[in-house]
Motif scaffolding. Structure first.
Motif, PDB file in Angstrom:
ATOM      1  N   UNK A  36      -7.290  -0.886   0.563  1.00  0.00           N
ATOM      2  CA  UNK A  36      -7.819   0.389   1.021  1.00  0.00           C
ATOM      3  C   UNK A  36      -8.820   0.846  -0.021  1.00  0.00           C
ATOM      4  N   UNK A  37     -10.098   0.892   0.365  1.00  0.00           N
ATOM      5  CA  UNK A  37     -11.133   1.313  -0.586  1.00  0.00           C
ATOM      6  C   UNK A  37     -11.327   2.824  -0.593  1.00  0.00           C
ATOM      7  N   UNK A  38     -10.567   3.531   0.210  1.00  0.00           N
ATOM      8  CA  UNK A  38     -10.587   4.998   0.298  1.00  0.00           C
ATOM      9  C   UNK A  38     -11.925   5.546   0.810  1.00  0.00           C
ATOM     10  N   UNK A  39     -12.785   4.687   1.321  1.00  0.00           N
ATOM     11  CA  UNK A  39     -14.052   5.140   1.904  1.00  0.00           C
ATOM     12  C   UNK A  39     -13.877   5.417   3.395  1.00  0.00           C
ATOM     13  N   UNK A  40     -13.049   4.624   4.027  1.00  0.00           N
ATOM     14  CA  UNK A  40     -12.763   4.780   5.450  1.00  0.00           C
ATOM     15  C   UNK A  40     -11.321   5.241   5.580  1.00  0.00           C
ATOM     16  N   UNK A  41     -11.127   6.536   5.733  1.00  0.00           N
ATOM     17  CA  UNK A  41      -9.792   7.127   5.682  1.00  0.00           C
ATOM     18  C   UNK A  41      -8.876   6.673   6.809  1.00  0.00           C
ATOM     19  N   UNK A  42      -9.424   6.174   7.878  1.00  0.00           N
ATOM     20  CA  UNK A  42      -8.585   5.775   9.000  1.00  0.00           C
ATOM     21  C   UNK A  42      -8.457   4.260   9.140  1.00  0.00           C
ATOM     22  N   UNK A  43      -8.826   3.511   8.076  1.00  0.00           N
ATOM     23  CA  UNK A  43      -8.785   2.051   8.141  1.00  0.00           C
ATOM     24  C   UNK A  43      -8.258   1.456   6.846  1.00  0.00           C
ATOM     25  N   UNK A  44      -7.747   0.254   6.966  1.00  0.00           N
ATOM     26  CA  UNK A  44      -7.419  -0.569   5.810  1.00  0.00           C
ATOM     27  C   UNK A  44      -7.923  -1.966   6.137  1.00  0.00           C
ATOM     28  N   UNK A  45      -7.776  -2.888   5.201  1.00  0.00           N
ATOM     29  CA  UNK A  45      -8.326  -4.215   5.427  1.00  0.00           C
ATOM     30  C   UNK A  45      -7.359  -5.304   4.997  1.00  0.00           C
ATOM     31  N   UNK A  46      -7.441  -6.406   5.695  1.00  0.00           N
ATOM     32  CA  UNK A  46      -6.725  -7.621   5.339  1.00  0.00           C
ATOM     33  C   UNK A  46      -7.770  -8.670   4.998  1.00  0.00           C
TER      34      UNK A  46
ATOM     35  N   UNK B 244       0.797  -1.231   0.000  1.00  0.00           N
ATOM     36  CA  UNK B 244       0.000   0.000   0.000  1.00  0.00           C
ATOM     37  C   UNK B 244       0.829   1.281   0.000  1.00  0.00           C
ATOM     38  N   UNK B 245       2.139   1.162   0.066  1.00  0.00           N
ATOM     39  CA  UNK B 245       2.987   2.355   0.088  1.00  0.00           C
ATOM     40  C   UNK B 245       2.850   3.140   1.377  1.00  0.00           C
ATOM     41  N   UNK B 246       2.650   2.441   2.481  1.00  0.00           N
ATOM     42  CA  UNK B 246       2.514   3.084   3.786  1.00  0.00           C
ATOM     43  C   UNK B 246       3.823   2.981   4.557  1.00  0.00           C
ATOM     44  N   UNK B 247       3.832   3.611   5.726  1.00  0.00           N
ATOM     45  CA  UNK B 247       4.980   3.529   6.620  1.00  0.00           C
ATOM     46  C   UNK B 247       4.494   3.183   8.028  1.00  0.00           C
ATOM     47  N   UNK B 248       3.771   2.081   8.131  1.00  0.00           N
ATOM     48  CA  UNK B 248       3.262   1.656   9.430  1.00  0.00           C
ATOM     49  C   UNK B 248       4.406   1.188  10.315  1.00  0.00           C
ATOM     50  N   UNK B 249       4.290   1.479  11.600  1.00  0.00           N
ATOM     51  CA  UNK B 249       5.255   1.013  12.591  1.00  0.00           C
ATOM     52  C   UNK B 249       4.896  -0.415  12.986  1.00  0.00           C
ATOM     53  N   UNK B 250       5.864  -1.138  13.497  1.00  0.00           N
ATOM     54  CA  UNK B 250       5.601  -2.492  13.981  1.00  0.00           C
ATOM     55  C   UNK B 250       4.671  -2.420  15.186  1.00  0.00           C
TER      56      UNK B 250
ATOM     57  N   UNK C  29      -9.025  -2.772   9.902  1.00  0.00           N
ATOM     58  CA  UNK C  29      -8.029  -2.425  10.913  1.00  0.00           C
ATOM     59  C   UNK C  29      -7.782  -0.920  10.907  1.00  0.00           C
ATOM     60  N   UNK C  30      -7.628  -0.358  12.095  1.00  0.00           N
ATOM     61  CA  UNK C  30      -7.287   1.064  12.195  1.00  0.00           C
ATOM     62  C   UNK C  30      -5.869   1.280  11.676  1.00  0.00           C
ATOM     63  N   UNK C  31      -5.659   2.394  11.012  1.00  0.00           N
ATOM     64  CA  UNK C  31      -4.353   2.675  10.408  1.00  0.00           C
ATOM     65  C   UNK C  31      -3.382   3.321  11.393  1.00  0.00           C
ATOM     66  N   UNK C  32      -3.896   3.838  12.493  1.00  0.00           N
ATOM     67  CA  UNK C  32      -3.028   4.468  13.493  1.00  0.00           C
ATOM     68  C   UNK C  32      -2.795   3.511  14.657  1.00  0.00           C
ATOM     69  N   UNK C  33      -1.600   3.564  15.171  1.00  0.00           N
ATOM     70  CA  UNK C  33      -1.221   2.713  16.292  1.00  0.00           C
ATOM     71  C   UNK C  33      -1.672   3.408  17.586  1.00  0.00           C
ATOM     72  N   UNK C  34      -2.149   2.639  18.552  1.00  0.00           N
ATOM     73  CA  UNK C  34      -2.630   3.256  19.795  1.00  0.00           C
ATOM     74  C   UNK C  34      -1.481   3.451  20.780  1.00  0.00           C
ATOM     75  N   UNK C  35      -1.806   3.992  21.942  1.00  0.00           N
ATOM     76  CA  UNK C  35      -0.790   4.307  22.947  1.00  0.00           C
ATOM     77  C   UNK C  35      -0.087   3.058  23.476  1.00  0.00           C
TER      78      UNK C  35
END
Length: 135
Positions: free
Chosen positions: A74-84, A28-34, A99-105
Motif C-alpha cells: 500500500x503506497x498510501x497514494x490510492x486510499x481505496x486500493x492495494x497491490x499484489x 498489512x494489518x487489514x481485516x479483509x473478508x474472504x 486491487x480495490x480494498x472494498x468487496x463488491x455486492x
C-alpha cells in the motif's frame, strides 16, 4: 495456465480465483473478508490501453501471479486500493496487480489495473516500507 471463466457476472468478466486475504491481512494489518478477485471487462480495456505491448503476454498469466504473490503493498497514494506483486517466471517479469480494498455486492474484489514493474522499483518500495513480503 488458463483463466477461470466460471462464476462470471458479465460474459467478459473473469474470476481469477480467491484473494489470499489471510496473508494480506497479516502483512498489512487489514481485516479483509474472504472473496474472489474478479477482472472486470473495463479493467481489461484499461490495462490494454495503458500497457498495450505487455498486455497480451501478461493477461493469460494473471492467475499465476495471484497464486504466487511475492509482495503485498500500500503506497498510501490510492486510499481505496492495494497491490499484489508476483513474478511470471516464463517471461522473467514482475507484475503488479492493483486491487480495490472494498468487496463488491457479489463478494468480489476487483482488479483496477495490472502491469509490469521493474525489480529496482520493487526494491525501493520495500525499503520505504510500502511493500511487505507475503507469507
Amino acid at each position: 495456465m488458463t483463466l477461470d471463466r466460471k462464476h462470471r457476472s458479465n460474459p467478459r468478466d473473469i474470476v481469477l480465483g480467491p484473494l489470499p486475504v489471510d496473508a494480506i491481512n497479516k502483512a498489512l494489518g487489514l481485516e479483509l473478508e474472504r472473496g474472489n478477485l474478479i477482472l472486470k471487462f473495463a479493467a481489461q480495456v484499461h490495462a490494454n490501453k495503458r500497457h498495450p505491448k505487455e498486455y497480451a503476454s501478461i493477461f493469460p498469466k494473471l492467475t499465476e501471479v495471484l497464486s504466487n504473490c511475492l509482495y503485498v503493498g500500500d503506497d498510501h497514494k490510492n486510499h481505496d486500493k492495494f497491490e499484489l506483486i508476483g513474478k511470471i517466471h516464463e517471461l522473467n517479469q514482475f507484475i503488479l496487480i492493483a486491487i480495490t480494498i472494498t468487496i463488491d455486492e457479489g463478494g468480489n474484489y476487483r482488479v483496477a489495473s495490472f502491469y509490469p514493474v521493474a525489480k529496482d522499483k520493487i526494491q525501493k518500495r520495500r525499503e520505504k516500507g510500502y511493500l511487505k513480503i507475503m507469507t
